[in-house]
Enzyme design. Structure first.
Site, PDB file in Angstrom:
ATOM      1  N   GLN A  16       0.773  -1.240   0.000  1.00  0.00           N
ATOM      2  CA  GLN A  16       0.000   0.000   0.000  1.00  0.00           C
ATOM      3  C   GLN A  16       0.808   1.296   0.000  1.00  0.00           C
ATOM      4  OE1 GLN A  16      -3.383   2.322   2.724  1.00  0.00           O
ATOM      5  NE2 GLN A  16      -2.937   0.196   3.163  1.00  0.00           N
ATOM      6  N   GLU A 138       0.795  -1.164   8.974  1.00  0.00           N
ATOM      7  CA  GLU A 138      -0.032   0.022   9.224  1.00  0.00           C
ATOM      8  C   GLU A 138      -0.247   0.284  10.709  1.00  0.00           C
ATOM      9  OE1 GLU A 138      -2.314   3.226   9.194  1.00  0.00           O
ATOM     10  OE2 GLU A 138      -1.619   2.429   7.285  1.00  0.00           O
ATOM     11  N   ASP A 167       0.387   3.726   6.163  1.00  0.00           N
ATOM     12  CA  ASP A 167       0.731   3.336   4.794  1.00  0.00           C
ATOM     13  C   ASP A 167       0.501   4.474   3.797  1.00  0.00           C
ATOM     14  OD1 ASP A 167       1.779   0.709   4.881  1.00  0.00           O
ATOM     15  OD2 ASP A 167      -0.199  -0.111   5.229  1.00  0.00           O
ATOM     16  N   GLY A 244      -8.593  21.515  19.348  1.00  0.00           N
ATOM     17  CA  GLY A 244      -8.129  22.797  18.831  1.00  0.00           C
ATOM     18  C   GLY A 244      -8.584  23.939  19.703  1.00  0.00           C
ATOM     19  N   GLY A 245      -8.422  25.149  19.188  1.00  0.00           N
ATOM     20  CA  GLY A 245      -8.791  26.329  19.959  1.00  0.00           C
ATOM     21  C   GLY A 245     -10.288  26.460  20.153  1.00  0.00           C
ATOM     22  N   GLN A 246     -11.067  25.892  19.225  1.00  0.00           N
ATOM     23  CA  GLN A 246     -12.523  25.942  19.323  1.00  0.00           C
ATOM     24  C   GLN A 246     -13.042  24.584  19.795  1.00  0.00           C
ATOM     25  OE1 GLN A 246     -13.930  28.838  18.812  1.00  0.00           O
ATOM     26  NE2 GLN A 246     -12.133  29.845  17.942  1.00  0.00           N
TER      27      GLN A 246
END
Length: 423
Positions: A16, A138, A167, A244-246
């Site tokens: 892959q 993987e 992969d 995240g920030g939000q």
């Protein structure tokens, strides 16, 4: 004109990671010669769903390529390999550690045969360091690159992601490196060795978690819905938190099946309108001005309550109905889309991201389309090659062999499995 027209790639990769890279480059117009041993890429027969036909595992990763079979254990096969090396701009491999070296083709040897060639290698852990001899797959790459430890819920086991970041993610990294090295070779006349380790690629895709790892040395992570504290060390698993920030999370909708979810991001700018729309339906008409939610800092502290209220509101709606309510409010949101959702979605079809192809062995099948859209050279997706389909064509057109030489090489076993010795 195709963006990579004139670039020729000798692709010795299999499974892959490497084929992901070479398929993308083929879609951009490179002539990718899939160089296979006479048995072929192992994935041709893995997870086969149509008898005596190449599997979807193979066809979905090898479009737009030409296949040649060469027996590298014969002197004649090695000479064909050398002749092809001299005609190519890039060679790619993802063998186990030392495989190509044992055949007599170290990077130094390849570079001496064609000083301008760029060589791309995918390894589990790279060619240096204490892990360099380990095998990787993987999920091993996800485990060792930081993805699994940060995926899941705090009290549950770590999870692998459905996206093949070990992969296919590594293949994307290699494509970038090869194109950069190719440009440099065009200026200097000298190729170079480009290596991407699967573990390194996963770490790169987990960089926000390493951001949080360092933030934890100075304080807690206020955006997390699970407890965090200064000096705790490991970044915790936090379910579907946005990270995240939000603030963001997955909201369960009716009829409450496994994929009846809408992912919602609550930005500061949309909170008031969102709260005014939701509040009355959950018995909180003053939700927008409630001190527990009025500012983002307070919403972070009380986010579990906020998500509970939003989930209560969502109980009456399907994920698409809830999306229709939130979109006019400019609330970023998107339904959790199953494979069936995506395979039948008009947006996906309209962007050529689910493409029907025809194969001589398996008939009609579908492939994921080209995710990179080039305005002046859109990708044309062709089917994957059958094993050795283009052997003679490549020998004639690329190497200029005449038919007598081709026949002589065939007789010598340059393109076939050597006969078993009698007991």
């Amino acid at each position: 004109m195709e963006a990579l027209k004139g670039v020729r790639i000798l692709d010795m990769t299999h499974v892959q990671a490497g084929p992901t890279c070479s398929q993308l480059l083929a879609w951009m117009g490179a002539d990718v010669i899939k160089f296979e041993n006479p048995q072929g890429d192992a994935t041709r027969g893995q997870l086969r769903d149509v008898p005596n036909a190449d599997s979807l595992y193979f066809t979905m990763l090898n479009c737009n390529k030409r296949s040649i079979t060469v027996n590298m254990k014969s002197a004649e096969g090695k000479q064909v390999f050398v002749d092809l090396l001299k005609k190519c701009d890039i060679i790619m491999e993802n063998f186990g550690p030392g495989v190509l070296d044992r055949l007599g083709f170290t990077w130094e040897k390849i570079h001496s045969l064609n000083p301008k060639i760029v060589m791309g290698s995918i390894k589990g852990f790279g060619s240096s360091g204490p892990y360099s001899d380990f095998k990787a797959y993987e999920n091993v790459a996800q485990a060792m690159g930081g993805a699994m430890s940060t995926t899941g819920v705090p009290d549950g086991p770590p999870f692998v992601t459905g996206a093949q970041i070990g992969d296919s993610g590594t293949g994307l990294h290699l494509a970038i490196g090869l194109l950069a090295a190719l440009r440099q070779a065009e200026h200097t006349g000298q190729g170079q060795y480009v290596e991407v380790a699967m573990m390194d690629g996963v770490m790169n895709l987990c960089r926000v978690k390493f951001r949080d790892h360092q933030r934890l040395t100075r304080g807690d992570l206020s955006e997390f819905s699970v407890p965090t504290y200064k000096g705790m060390g490991d970044v915790p698993r936090a379910g579907n938190d946005s990270g995240g920030g939000q603030l963001g999370n997955a909201i369960h909708c009716k009829p409450h099946g496994p994929n009846d979810w809408l992912y919602v991001v609550v930005q500061e700018a949309v909170w008031e309108d969102l709260a005014k729309r939701i509040g009355p339906d959950v018995g909180m008409p003053d939700m927008a001005s409630d001190a527990r939610f009025a500012k983002i800092g307070e919403r972070r502290k009380n986010q579990n309550l906020m998500w509970t209220l939003i989930n209560k509101f969502a109980e009456k709606y399907t994920k698409r109905e809830l999306m229709a309510i939130l979109n006019p409010l400019d609330v970023p949101c998107g339904p959790i889309m199953s494979t069936e959702d995506l395979a039948t979605d008009e947006h996906v079809r309209g962007r050529d991201m689910w493409v029907e192809l025809d194969h001589p062995q398996r008939g009609k099948w579908w492939n994921v389309g080209m995710p990179i859209k080039l305005s002046a050279s859109p990708a044309k997706i062709d089917r994957s090659p059958t094993l050795g389909e283009h052997t003679e064509e490549i020998l004639r057109e690329v190497l200029n062999y005449d038919q007598s030489k081709i026949n002589s090489l065939k007789t010598a076993g340059a393109f076939s499995i050597p006969p078993k010795k009698a007991a």
